[in-house]
Design a protein around this motif. Sequence first.
Motif, PDB file in Angstrom:
ATOM      1  N   ILE A  42       0.823  -1.139   0.124  1.00  0.00           N
ATOM      2  CA  ILE A  42       0.132   0.170  -0.060  1.00  0.00           C
ATOM      3  C   ILE A  42       0.766   1.221  -0.090  1.00  0.00           C
ATOM      4  O   ILE A  42       1.631   1.338   0.904  1.00  0.00           O
ATOM      5  N   THR A  44       1.397   5.142   0.496  1.00  0.00           N
ATOM      6  CA  THR A  44       0.736   6.218   1.297  1.00  0.00           C
ATOM      7  C   THR A  44       1.105   7.424   1.098  1.00  0.00           C
ATOM      8  O   THR A  44       1.005   8.210   1.693  1.00  0.00           O
ATOM      9  N   PRO A  50      -0.507   8.536   6.926  1.00  0.00           N
ATOM     10  CA  PRO A  50      -0.167   7.544   6.156  1.00  0.00           C
ATOM     11  C   PRO A  50      -0.295   6.129   6.923  1.00  0.00           C
ATOM     12  O   PRO A  50      -0.882   5.064   6.518  1.00  0.00           O
ATOM     13  N   ARG A  51      -0.053   6.066   8.270  1.00  0.00           N
ATOM     14  CA  ARG A  51      -0.521   4.934   9.275  1.00  0.00           C
ATOM     15  C   ARG A  51      -1.957   4.781   9.135  1.00  0.00           C
ATOM     16  O   ARG A  51      -2.419   3.633   9.277  1.00  0.00           O
ATOM     17  N   GLY A  54      -3.333   3.639   5.648  1.00  0.00           N
ATOM     18  CA  GLY A  54      -2.807   2.316   5.394  1.00  0.00           C
ATOM     19  C   GLY A  54      -3.282   1.084   6.227  1.00  0.00           C
ATOM     20  O   GLY A  54      -3.581   0.148   5.556  1.00  0.00           O
ATOM     21  N   GLU A  55      -3.566   1.578   7.606  1.00  0.00           N
ATOM     22  CA  GLU A  55      -3.993   0.218   8.258  1.00  0.00           C
ATOM     23  C   GLU A  55      -5.240   0.047   7.939  1.00  0.00           C
ATOM     24  O   GLU A  55      -6.052  -1.110   8.054  1.00  0.00           O
ATOM     25  N   TYR A  57      -6.720   0.021   4.767  1.00  0.00           N
ATOM     26  CA  TYR A  57      -6.653  -0.778   3.793  1.00  0.00           C
ATOM     27  C   TYR A  57      -6.132  -2.236   4.352  1.00  0.00           C
ATOM     28  O   TYR A  57      -6.414  -3.313   3.356  1.00  0.00           O
ATOM     29  N   ARG A  70       1.497  -4.940   3.239  1.00  0.00           N
ATOM     30  CA  ARG A  70       2.266  -4.024   3.985  1.00  0.00           C
ATOM     31  C   ARG A  70       2.168  -2.631   3.574  1.00  0.00           C
ATOM     32  O   ARG A  70       1.669  -2.462   2.275  1.00  0.00           O
ATOM     33  N   ILE A  71       2.323  -1.618   4.180  1.00  0.00           N
ATOM     34  CA  ILE A  71       2.518  -0.349   3.931  1.00  0.00           C
ATOM     35  C   ILE A  71       3.959   0.034   3.518  1.00  0.00           C
ATOM     36  O   ILE A  71       5.046  -0.329   4.216  1.00  0.00           O
ATOM     37  N   ASP A  73       5.541   3.393   3.294  1.00  0.00           N
ATOM     38  CA  ASP A  73       5.503   4.926   3.685  1.00  0.00           C
ATOM     39  C   ASP A  73       6.539   5.808   3.222  1.00  0.00           C
ATOM     40  O   ASP A  73       7.670   5.742   3.764  1.00  0.00           O
ATOM     41  N   THR A  98      -3.311   4.839  -2.414  1.00  0.00           N
ATOM     42  CA  THR A  98      -4.159   5.345  -1.511  1.00  0.00           C
ATOM     43  C   THR A  98      -4.730   6.903  -2.285  1.00  0.00           C
ATOM     44  O   THR A  98      -4.238   7.484  -2.976  1.00  0.00           O
TER      45      THR A  98
END
Length: 280
Positions: A42, A44, A50-51, A54-55, A57, A70-71, A73, A98
Motif C-alpha cells: 500500500i 501512502t 499514512p499509518r 494504510g492500516e 486498507y 504491508r505499507i 510509507d 491511496t
Amino acid sequence: MAATETKRQLVIIGGAEDKEGDCQILREFVRRSGGTKARIVIMTAATELPREVGENYIRVFERLGAENVRIIDTESREDASSSTALEAVDKATGVFFTGGDQARITSILKGTELDTAIHKRCAEGVVIGGTSAGAAVMPDVMIVEGDSETNPRIDIVDMGPGMGFLPGVVIDQHFSQRGRLGRLISALLIEPAVLGFGIDENTAMVVTDNQFEVIGQGCVTVVDESEATHSNIDDILKDEPLAICGAKLHILPNGYKFDLKNRKPILDNQPVANASVPVG
C-alpha cells in the motif's frame, strides 16, 4: 493511443469505494493480485495520515483473504530508494495507491528507484491500483487540481506530470458527485489528449492490456475528441469559455467494456441504447 504494454493490469477507482460491505472493487483488486496468495503493498505517499489510511486498507485486504499486506510509507524522496521498499515491490503481486493529494505522489515518487521498480513490475503483469488521488496519477499528464461544477475554461484546471501507467489519456475522479465534466473537457483540450475518463465514486476502470471494464455502482464517462470538428482553444483568453464540437461522449455503467486502442465501446451482449451520444 500510446498503449504498448501487453501484460498491463490497472484498477483505477473514482474514490469513496466500498470498504465495509461486499467491497466489489477492492475484492476485484485482491482477486487479480492473487487472491488468498496476494502480496499487496500500500503506497501512502498521497496522504498526510499514512499509518491511519494504510492500516484501514490492511484491514480490508486481510479480511478479503490477501496473504500478506504491508505499507510503504514514503514521506520524502529519500525513502523512495529504501532497500526495504524496493524489496517489497519486487515481491508484490499488487501495488495500491491511496487517496490524498496527487501532487504528493509525483513529487515524492516520480523519477525515483521505487518509481522505476513499480513500472517494471507493472510491465510484468503485477496489478497496479489507485483510488482518488491514486487514480489521478495514472496518466503521464494528470489533473493536479481544478474547479468543479463549472463550464470548460482554460483557467479552471492545472495540469502536471503523472506517473504514466496509462499514458495518452486524462483521468478525473469523484466525477458525477462533484460535477467535473467541465474540468475534464478543459484538461483534455489543454493537454491535449485523445481520451478523457471521468470515474464516479465507488466505481472503477479495470484495465487489462488495451481494454477496460467498468465495475461498481456508478459510471465511467468517456470523452473522445479524436474526431472533434472544432475547438476555440487557440483563439480565447484563459478566462473565456471553451468550445468543442463533434466530440463523442460515452456513458458506461457496470459491466460495460471499452477498447482503448480503437477508442470504441465493446457492445457484445450489451444493449446499444446508451452507448454513444454525440457532443456539440
